[in-house]
Design an enzyme around this catalytic site. Structure first.
Site, PDB file in Angstrom:
ATOM      1  N   GLU A  92       0.824  -1.211   0.000  1.00 42.52           N
ATOM      2  CA  GLU A  92       0.000   0.000   0.000  1.00 42.52           C
ATOM      3  C   GLU A  92       0.861   1.266   0.000  1.00 42.52           C
ATOM      4  OE1 GLU A  92      -2.734  -0.485   3.263  1.00 42.52           O
ATOM      5  OE2 GLU A  92      -3.983  -1.899   2.156  1.00 42.52           O
TER       6      GLU A  92
ATOM      7  N   GLU B 276      -6.083  -8.360  -1.245  1.00 40.86           N
ATOM      8  CA  GLU B 276      -6.719  -8.421   0.068  1.00 40.86           C
ATOM      9  C   GLU B 276      -8.226  -8.251  -0.134  1.00 40.86           C
ATOM     10  OE1 GLU B 276      -5.014  -5.771   2.966  1.00 40.86           O
ATOM     11  OE2 GLU B 276      -2.944  -6.262   2.395  1.00 40.86           O
TER      12      GLU B 276
END
Length: 688
Positions: free
Chosen positions: A146, A316
């Site tokens: 991220e 995810e």
């Protein structure tokens, strides 16, 4: 690549005893999991002290998993610099816009421009790459985790970033005279006589979240610079992995509508885009801010697919209630499966759930995974197992093409310019894009989300909400495309700024004025709904589309228009612009340009989209009840229809074509009932 869809979980063997690892591998095999992501936060275990590496524990975990038919995506662990590194080099820690340096104890606690951190990154990534280059279980790498979402703020403002920013500006503008002219630094006596004088945009005055008090040109360029810093930091790792592990795929897990990094630029170095999909994640880091909407999730999927114009991975996928302190609601029975199938419907060819087992320690104790804290299989495990079986039935359909005739333009320059100067309290760029997206989503019209530098020649309709920052070359491309037959939708706050974030010296919408056939005579921001009129909507306007007149609401902003060759489709009713044109259409060459001078409500958007699609000769889409989403994918010459009921109650649906539901094997035709939180995947019998 594997012959079956990638179906997996994010796994952290370092959190559990070695005796548990074979148990987890066996349960994963039972659930149909064939892929795991490992090690993206394990730096302290992989390099417990500088230059000393311990891969033995990870080797053992990978072997156990591979013995159960499970392959590995390895994460480079640079998102979690260990304590020994920070203790030796505290300058690595990022500084927020208030001048506060982050402390150790979170994650992503590093500056992306810091040379010492770059050296540490090279050391750990090279060591991992060399060790696992020939491991048959490893087939891909996730770089970091991220990127852009750093501890203690959205961007780093440290001395390293300031020096790098000044060098970046010098390369971009070449001379201070040019920079001073483009930024307009004569305002407030901000003219620079040395590059070293240029600051980063620290928050000298708290502005209540309504924007920056810094020069808008400086702010926009700093946003561009920080985005490029993340792209360059990823590239540092890409170069190492390409050289040592050329046979491995490279990915990075993005965050959907996350605004602080240009994902198109970040995606260029990658083989495949991944993203982290948490439909019900609460808090400021969620692109949905806790307000779950299946259309917003769909929009994020379509943005990810548009980054490289191909299928993507979900690295995810939410598997349970999530949150560090305040939890989101637990997924209802069937929702994990439904979210998974929505991901696949929009172009996901891999699904990896976060996480395998809910952690007993640390910040994410309540970020629930497939297994609960006690490690015993339950309802979520069974739902994941069933979903895996169904994805195997779909097989290579997950790589099917996604034909779209409509694109929505989403510009990072515009995002950052509005971040500096939002211009109206309720004006959110993502929300304006979402309003047009939802109008098409309700009609089940396929949409791609693209940036201004992506090709749009293949689309019949291009919607460009609030094209606030506009380069000259983009204006020329838009005109050529419209003249060749394209249908363009422009809105208020378009053509306002040049590429340096300075307001143009032309009547608005600036370089788009002749193309749209309108001139903005005046404008007003509206206060939040309910604050009273005329300054606080909702105002109203009358739209007349093909003889149908409808009164709809206007919000957020209003332009007072003067037309020049454009047909008036709607006029304001009531002050301050009573009777003025509000929605127009102009024919240009073989194409058309719509201009929408306000933010329309759902009824207005629906009426407008019916006109836009009809003028462009694009299918009006497939009708469906509220909260029922229908998407068409084309695979091996056949139409495949994903029918997703996001509501809790059964819905009557007319399927687009008779065929076979690939999930159940049943033949379907005509009107059918789709249960609440259920899905069908129908292969059309009329296809070859």
């Amino acid at each position: 690549m594997m012959n079956e869809p990638l179906f997996g979980a994010d796994y952290y063997p370092e959190h559990w005893s070695t005796e548990r690892w074979p148990v987890d591998a066996e349960l994963m095999q039972q659930a149909g999991i064939n892929t795991v992501r490992l090690a993206e936060f394990a730096w302290s275990r992989l390099e417990p002290r500088e230059g000393f590496f311990d891969f033995g524990w990870l080797d053992e975990a990978i072997k156990i998993l591979n013995d159960h038919g499970i392959r590995v995506v390895l994460g480079t662990p640079t998102a979690a610099p260990p304590a020994w590194l920070i203790s030796a080099h505290p300058e690595i820690l990022p500084v927020n816009e208030d001048g506060q340096r982050a402390g150790f104890g979170m994650r992503r606690h590093y500056c992306p421009t810091q040379p010492t951190f770059h050296a540490a990154t090279r050391r750990i990534v090279e060591a991992m790459a060399k060790h696992y280059a020939q491991n048959p279980a490893v087939f891909a790498w996730q770089i970091d985790n991220e990127l852009g979402n750093i501890a203690n703020g959205n961007r780093c403002h440290c001395s390293s970033c300031r020096a790098a920013f000044q060098r970046w500006l010098q390369q971009r503008y070449e001379s201070l005279e040019n920079l001073n002219r483009q930024w307009g630094t004569v305002f407030w006596s901000q003219e620079y006589s040395a590059w070293e004088q240029i600051p980063v945009p620290m928050r000298y005055i708290r502005t209540g979240g309504l924007g920056s008090v810094h020069n808008p040109g400086l702010y926009l360029d700093f946003a561009r610079f920080t985005s490029e810093s993340w792209v360059q930091y990823q590239h540092l790792q890409v170069q190492i992995l390409r050289e040592i592990c050329p046979q491995h795929l490279l990915t990075h897990n993005l965050m959907g509508l996350f605004p602080y990094v240009d994902y198109v630029a970040l995606a260029q170095d990658l083989d495949v885009v991944s993203w982290d999909n948490y439909p019900r994640l609460p808090g400021p880091f969620s692109p949905f801010h806790g307000n779950w909407s299946p259309s917003y999730v769909a929009m994020a999927h379509d943005l990810m697919r548009g980054l490289k114009g191909r299928t993507f991975w979900v690295m995810e996928q939410q598997a349970g209630p999530s949150g560090w302190g305040i939890l989101s609601p637990t997924p209802l029975p069937g929702e994990i499966r439904l979210w998974t199938l929505q991901s696949v419907a929009h172009g996901a060819e891999a699904i990896v759930y976060f996480r395998w087992r809910t952690c007993r320690v640390g910040t994410e104790q309540y970020w629930h995974g497939i297994l609960p804290h006690d490690g015993n299989p339950g309802r979520r495990f069974e739902e994941v197992r069933q979903t895996g079986e169904e994805l195997r039935r779909l097989g290579t359909l997950v790589t099917a093409s996604f034909p779209a005739e409509v694109a929505i333009l989403r510009s990072y320059d515009v995002l950052w310019a509005f971040e500096a100067q939002p211009t109206a309290e309720e004006l959110s760029y993502n929300d304006q894009i979402g309003r047009y997206y939802r109008a098409l989503w309700r009609r089940n019209v396929a949409v791609d989300l693209i940036t201004e530098d992506r090709p749009w020649e293949s689309y019949n309709v291009l919607i460009a909400p609030c094209l606030f920052v506009l380069r000259d070359d983009i204006a020329l491309r838009l005109r050529s495309w419209v003249e060749a037959g394209g249908t363009l939708v422009l809105t208020f706050r378009s053509g306002v700024k040049d590429e340096h974030n300075a307001v143009v010296d032309l009547p608005l919408p600036g370089a788009l004025r002749e193309l749209a056939g309108v001139r903005v005579v005046d404008y007003t921001a509206l206060l939040p709904t309910g604050a009273g009129t005329p300054s606080g909507g909702p105002e109203s306007l009358e739209l007349t589309i093909d003889g149908t007149l409808q009164r709809v609401s206007a919000g957020v902003w209003m332009d007072e228009l003067e037309t020049n060759g454009a047909e008036v489709l709607g006029r304001y009713r009531g002050q301050p612009f009573d009777g003025a044109p509000a929605v127009t259409m102009k024919r240009v060459g073989a194409g058309k340009v719509f201009y929408v001078s306000t933010s329309l409500d759902d009824a207005g958007q629906d009426l407008l989209m019916s006109k836009v699609l009809a003028e462009a000769k694009v299918s009006q889409g497939v009708l469906s009840p509220d909260n029922v989403e229908i998407l068409r994918r084309v695979h091996e010459g056949a139409d495949h229809w994903f029918i997703l009921n996001h509501g809790p109650a059964p819905q009557e649906v007319t399927i687009p074509a008779s065929g076979i539901d690939l999930l159940t094997g049943k033949a379907l035709a005509g009107n059918i009932t789709v249960n609440g939180l259920d899905a069908l995947v129908v292969r059309s019998q009329s296809s070859p």
